[in-house]
Design an enzyme around this catalytic site. Structure first.
Site, PDB file in Angstrom:
ATOM      1  N   ILE A  60      50.068  16.980  42.237  1.00  0.00           N
ATOM      2  CA  ILE A  60      49.628  18.367  42.087  1.00  0.00           C
ATOM      3  C   ILE A  60      48.206  18.410  41.528  1.00  0.00           C
ATOM      4  CG2 ILE A  60      50.385  20.654  41.262  1.00  0.00           C
ATOM      5  CD1 ILE A  60      52.408  19.330  42.958  1.00  0.00           C
ATOM      6  N   TRP A  61      47.604  17.235  41.273  1.00  0.00           N
ATOM      7  CA  TRP A  61      46.216  17.110  40.796  1.00  0.00           C
ATOM      8  C   TRP A  61      46.039  17.702  39.396  1.00  0.00           C
ATOM      9  CZ3 TRP A  61      43.775  19.611  45.773  1.00  0.00           C
ATOM     10  CH2 TRP A  61      44.154  18.861  46.895  1.00  0.00           C
ATOM     11  N   HIS A  62      47.020  17.498  38.531  1.00  0.00           N
ATOM     12  CA  HIS A  62      46.959  18.078  37.184  1.00  0.00           C
ATOM     13  C   HIS A  62      46.933  16.995  36.120  1.00  0.00           C
ATOM     14  CE1 HIS A  62      49.083  22.038  38.678  1.00  0.00           C
ATOM     15  NE2 HIS A  62      47.858  21.890  39.152  1.00  0.00           N
ATOM     16  N   GLU A  63      46.055  16.044  36.230  1.00  0.00           N
ATOM     17  CA  GLU A  63      45.987  14.988  35.216  1.00  0.00           C
ATOM     18  C   GLU A  63      45.210  15.496  33.986  1.00  0.00           C
ATOM     19  OE1 GLU A  63      47.717  13.454  38.461  1.00  0.00           O
ATOM     20  OE2 GLU A  63      45.674  14.251  38.545  1.00  0.00           O
TER      21      GLU A  63
END
Length: 863
Positions: A543-546
Site C-alpha cells: 500500500i506504499w505506507h512505510e
C-alpha cells in the site's frame, strides 16, 4: 456540390481535432500546476528543506510565510506531469523512472513470492509533491488513539487534541455535509472532496457494510470504525498533490526558492560542534554547496531520510564504518523500526450483471469528452478506489479502546484482470505464473475486488546502506510477518472481506468469488489457515505506507532518532519532518498524517526562532505557544470560539445529533471551521507582538554589539546543548557551543567542504555539462569564499543569534536620524512582555542587564 465538399472537410477537421486531442492526452504537460522554480541560487538560506513530499511541501510553504525567513526547497525529481493531475492517467507513469523512484525490497522467501524476482515494488513519487503526486489520494487521518499512543510513548504535544487543529487548518473540505463538522476544516490549502463519479457498485458496497452491521459515516470524525465512500485530496475531478496545494501560490514569494532535479547527497555537519551547516547537492550534473544559517530539515521520506542521515555520518557507527563513512554521531535507531501497511491481493469477485466498470467504460470518446469538458464520467474515478472501511479483527487485544481498528478495507469496482493484464499486472509487478494461472482466466470480465489491510504490524523492517554511493538505492528489508500475529490479523481480514463480497447486496448482482486457484497454494485446502497464510505470503499487496525509520521518542528510548520537536538527537540545527518520524504507524493511509506533521513542525520551528529573536528560552516558548495548540481552542473566521475539550467530549455527538442529522443541517449551513494559525498567535496577549521580527533582530543585534555583550551571550545552540542523547564533543569543545564565527567559521567551512569532497572521491564521477548553469554556488575553499565576500557580507556571517543580516550596521558613524529611529525601536521593544523569570531561566540571562542599561540610556537621552 460545393456544400457537399464543405461538409466532408468539416467532418475531416472534426476527426483530426479528436485525434489530436487523444494524442495530446498521451503527451504529458510538464509542470501543470505552474509552480515557479529554479530561481537564482543564493549562497545561504535560513532554512534548507530536502524533499517536497507530504511533509516538505507544507513545511516550506509555512516557513516562507514569514517574509524574513529565506527558504530553499530541494527536490530530486522534476516539476511533475499532467498525467498526475488526471487521477486515472496516473497509472501511466508508475514505474517510469522519470517520475517514480521504483524502490524494491531485498528478496525474501517469506513474502512477495508472487511478484517478479520475488520482490515487491515500492513506488515513490519523484516530482514536486513526492508520492502525493502518484498515490491513491485517499484522505484518512488515522485514529485518535494512534496519537494518544504517540504521547504515551514519551512525545508530549502529539496527542490527538494537539494534532487535530493542524488537520483542520490544512483542510478545505468540499462536501457540504462535512463542512459543519468540528472535525473538518474549510478554507485551508488542501482540498478534500468525494468522487464526482461512482460506479453502480459503490452504493452496493455501503449496503453490504450495513448488512453486516457496520456503521456508515465519516471515518475522520468522532469514530473511525465505519464504512463510507472514499474522500480524497481532489477538487473538481483533479488531483491536488501537496505541491499543488501548498507550493503553487507560495512559489511566487521572493523568500522561497524551489530547485528541481537537485539530488542531495549529504548534509554538511561540523564534527566539532556537531551542527548541521548546509548540504551538498547535484543539479545538471554539477556539484553545488549551499549553507544554512539556521536549520537543515530532511523531508525525503521513510527510505531517503535515513539514507541521507547515514551518508552524513549520523547512524549506527558499525554500519557507517563498514562503508568507510566517518561516524559523527552514533544513533542506532536510524533506519530501524520500519512499519508497513500490507494487504492481501487477489480477493477478487465476478458479477453476472454489469454495475461495475470494465475496460469499455474508459476507452471511448464519450468518457474522454465528459472528463475533458466536465471532469465527470469514469475517467474522473479516483484511481478506481471507491470505498473504504475499518474494523477490528478480534486478534489484536492491545487496543485500549473499542474504536481502534486493526483492519482497513479498500473497495475497487473492478478486479485485477478487468483490464486484460494491460495495466494493473504491470504496475504491481505480478509474476507470469501468478497472472496466467490465477487471474488471466477472468480477463475483461466485470467484477470487483476487496483488499484487507493490516494497520498495526508487529513486525519491523530496516533500511540499510547498500554502499556509500548516494545515487544507489538503500537495501530495504520489509521483514513482513516475522511476527506470526500479523498473519493471524490478515487471515481474519481475508475472511471478513469474503463475507462482505458475498453478502446479500452483492449476490443480487451475481457476485461470486473468482474461481481460478492460486498456483502456489493448491496443496492447502481452500479457506483453511494454511491456505490463507500461503495466499498472504504469495500476494502481499503493498500500500506504499512505510514509516518510522527515524522514529520520534524520548531520550530514554534507544531506538529514537528525533525528539518531540523533531530535532535529531546529538546534532543541532537538523530536523526530520516526514512519515519516518512516526513512532507507530497510523490507522489508515499515511498522507494526511504526514501533511499534519509538516504543518505542526513549521509552527515548532517558527516559534523556536521567534523565541531566539526575542531573547527568550526557546524550550519554554515552544512549550507554551506551539507544542500544545489545543490550549488555544478552535476558531471560526468570525472570531467565535469553540473549546477543543468540548468537541472531543464523548457526548458531543449525542448533544449535536446523529450523523444523518448533521448531514441535513449541513445542507443549509455553510459554517466554516478553522483553527488558530500563526496569524492568530499575535492575538494572544501573552505572546509579544509589539514589533516585527525584523525590528527585533535589528535592534537586539545592534545593541548587544554596542554594549559589548554579543561575545558574552551564548548562541542559540546553548539550548541544543541541553538536548538529550548528545555526547561530549571531541577536541574538548563543549557540545553545542558554536565556534566564533568572526574568526574561524570560514576556515571551518573549508574543512567541512574538504571532508565532504573526500567522502565523495570514491563515488562514480559525475561529468560536467558544457556551458555551465545559472546557479552560483560552486565549491570553493573557505579562504576563497572569505576573499570574495565584501565587508558587508562578512558582517552578515556574524548573525548567529537571530539569523538576521546586520544590514543596518555601517562602518560610518550613524547620523542623528538613525539615532532617532533606533530610539523608537528601543521604545517598542521595551513594551514587550518579557517576564523576568523567563529570562533568568535561560542562557540569555545577561540580556536583562543589557535591557536595564538601555532603560537608563533611554531616560538620559529623553532627559
Amino acid at each position: 456540390m460545393g456544400s457537399y465538399f464543405v461538409k466532408i472537410i468539416i467532418r475531416i477537421a472534426k476527426w483530426i481535432v479528436k485525434k489530436l486531442l487523444v494524442i495530446a492526452l498521451f503527451v504529458p504537460v510538464e509542470n501543470p500546476n505552474h509552480i515557479i522554480y529554479d530561481k537564482q541560487l543564493l549562497e545561504e538560506y535560513d532554512f534548507i528543506v530536502v524533499g517536497s513530499g507530504a511533509g516538505g511541501s507544507p513545511l516550506a510553504s509555512r516557513l516562507s510565510e514569514d517574509h524574513h525567513h529565506s527558504v530553499l526547497l530541494l527536490e530530486a525529481g522534476g516539476a511533475g506531469s499532467g498525467f498526475a493531475d488526471w487521477p486515472l492517467f496516473t497509472t501511466l507513469i508508475y514505474n517510469v523512472r522519470k517520475y517514480d523512484w521504483t524502490f524494491h525490497n531485498v528478496r525474501d522467501e517469506g513474502y512477495c513470492i508472487g511478484y517478479k524476482k520475488q520482490q515487491c515494488t515500492l513506488n515513490r513519487g519523484k516530482m514536486l509533491g513526492g508520492s502525493t503526486g502518484i498515490n491513491g489520494m485517499m484522505y484518512v487521518r488515522g485514529n485518535k488513539n494512534d496519537y494518544d499512543q504517540w504521547e504515551r510513548l514519551g512525545n508530549p504535544g502529539w496527542g490527538f487534541r494537539d494534532v487535530l487543529p493542524y488537520f483542520i487548518r490544512s483542510e478545505d473540505n468540499q462536501d457540504p455535509y462535512l463542512r459543519q463538522s468540528p472535525y473538518h476544516g474549510v478554507g485551508g490549502y488542501l482540498p478534500v472532496s468525494s468522487a464526482r463519479y461512482l460506479s453502480g457498485l459503490a452504493g452496493i458496497w455501503i449496503q453490504a457494510a450495513r448488512h453486516l452491521g457496520f456503521e456508515i459515516g465519516d471515518i475522520n470524525g468522532d469514530r473511525q470504525i465505519r464504512f463510507m465512500n472514499s474522500q480524497s485530496t481532489t477538487k473538481l475531478g483533479e488531483r491536488w498533490s501537496a505541491a499543488r496545494a501548498f507550493l503553487r501560490a507560495a512559489s511566487r514569494r521572493p523568500n522561497l526558492n524551489i530547485l528541481i532535479h537537485s539530488h542531495v547527497t549529504r548534509v554538511i555537519i561540523d564534527p566539532v560542534s556537531r551542527r548541521a551547516r548546509g548540504v551538498v547537492f547535484y543539479k545538471n550534473r554539477r556539484r553545488h554547496v549551499v549553507w544554512a544559517r539556521k536549520e537543515v530539515i530532511l523531508s525525503a521520506g521513510a527510505f531517503a531520510s535515513p539514507q541521507l542521515l547515514k551518508l552524513s555520518g549520523v547512524g549506527p557507527c558499525a554500519e557507517l564504518r563498514k562503508h568507510g563513512i566517518p561516524c559523527i554521531h552514533d544513533l542506532p535507531g536510524v533506519g530501524e523500526n520500519m512499519q508497513s501497511h500490507f494487504g492481501i491481493g487477489g480477493i477478487d469477485f465476478l458479477t453476472k450483471k454489469k454495475p461495475g466498470l470494465t475496460l469499455a467504460h474508459f476507452i471511448n470518446l464519450k468518457s474522454l469528452h465528459n472528463y475533458v469538458k466536465h471532469r465527470t464520467g469514469p475517467l474522473a474515478s479516483y484511481l478506481l478506489l471507491e470505498g473504504t472501511g475499518f474494523a477490528h479483527s478480534g486478534v489484536d487485544n492491545t487496543s485500549v479502546s473499542s474504536d481502534w481498528p486493526d483492519l482497513q478495507f479498500l473497495f475497487y469496482p473492478l478486479h485485477l484482470a478487468t483490464d486484460g493484464g494491460l495495466l494493473f499486472r504491470i504496475i504491481l509487478g505480478m509474476s507470469e505464473k501468478l497472472w496466467i494461472k490465477r487471474f488471466k482466466p477472468a480477463k475483461f470480465k466485470p467484477g470487483y475486488r476487496i483488499v484487507p489491510v493490516m494497520l498495526h504490524p508487529r513486525s519491523r523492517g530496516r533500511v540499510v546502506l547498500r554502499s556509500r554511493n548516494p545515487w544507489q538505492h538503500p537495501d530495504i528489508f520489509l521483514n513482513l510477518f516475522d511476527d506470526p500475529r500479523d498473519l493471524a490479523v490478515l487471515r481474519e481480514g481475508g475472511r471478513l472481506a469474503e463475507r462482505l463480497g458475498l453478502s446479500a447486496p452483492f449476490r443480487r448482482v451475481g457476485g461470486r468469488l473468482q474461481p481460478a486457484p492460486n498456483p502456489y497454494c493448491h496443496l492447502h485446502p481452500r479457506g483453511g489457515p494454511d491456505w490463507w497464510d500461503c495466499s498472504i505470503r504469495v500476494f502481499a499487496e503493498t500500500i506504499w505506507h512505510e514509516t518510522s525509520t527515524c522514529a520520534m521518542g524520548p531520550a530514554s528510548d534507544p531506538a529514537a532518532v528525533v525528539d518531540n520537536q523533531l530535532r535529531v538527537y546529538g546534532i543541532s540545527g537538523l530536523r526530520v519532518v516526514d512519515a519516518s518520524v512516526m513512532p507507530r504507524i497510523t490507522s489508515g493511509n499515511t498522507m494526511a498524517p504526514t501533511i499534519m506533521i509538516g504543518e505542526k513542525a513549521a509552527d515548532l520551528i517558527r516559534a523556536h526562532w521567534h523565541a531566539v529573536s526575542l531573547g527568550r528560552d526557546p524550550e519554554h516558548f515552544v512549550e507554551s505557544y506551539a507544542l500544545h495548540p489545543h490550549r488555544h481552542g478552535l476558531y471560526t473566521p468570525q472570531g467565535a470560539h469553540l473549546d477543543t475539550e468540548e468537541v472531543l467530549a464523548d457526548d458531543w455527538w449525542e448533544r449535536k445529533g446523529s450523523f444523518e442529522t448533521v448531514q441535513q443541517e449541513a445542507a443549509v449551513s455553510e459554517t466554516s471551521w478553522d483553527v488558530y494559525g500563526p496569524s492568530e498567535m499575535s492575538q494572544d496577549k501573552n505572546i509579544p507582538s509589539a514589533v516585527t521580527l525584523e525590528q527585533e533582530g535589528a535592534f537586539t543585534a545592534a545593541t548587544l554589539e554596542q554594549e559589548g555583550a554579543l561575545s558574552d551571550l551564548s548562541q542559540e545552540n546553548a539550548f541544543s546543548a541541553a538536548h538529550p542523547k548528545q555526547e561530549e564533543a571531541p577536541s574538548g569543545a563543549a557540545l553545542g557551543q558554536e565556534v566564533d564565527p568572526s574568526t574561524t567559521f570560514t576556515n571551518q567551512e573549508a574543512v567541512l567542504l574538504a571532508a565532504s569532497q573526500d567522502q565523495e572521491d570514491a563515488l562514480p564521477a559525475v561529468p560536467q555539462e558544457q556551458g555551465g548553469t545559472h546557479l552560483s554556488a560552486e565549491m570553493v575553499s573557505g579562504e576563497e569564499r572569505q576573499q570574495q565576500l565584501q565587508p558587508q557580507q562578512q558582517l552578515q556571517k556574524l548573525d548567529w543569534l537571530h539569523g538576521q543580516p546586520y544590514d543596518h550596521l555601517s562602518e560610518n558613524p550613524p547620523d542623528e536620524d538613525q539615532d532617532e529611529q533606533k530610539l523608537r525601536q528601543i521604545e517598542r521593544l521595551l513594551q514587550l512582555d518579557v517576564r523576568e523569570e523567563d529570562v533568568r531561566q535561560t542562557e540569555f540571562g545577561r540580556l536583562g542587564a543589557v535591557i536595564d542599561r538601555l532603560h537608563q540610556r533611554l531616560e538620559a537621552l529623553q532627559g
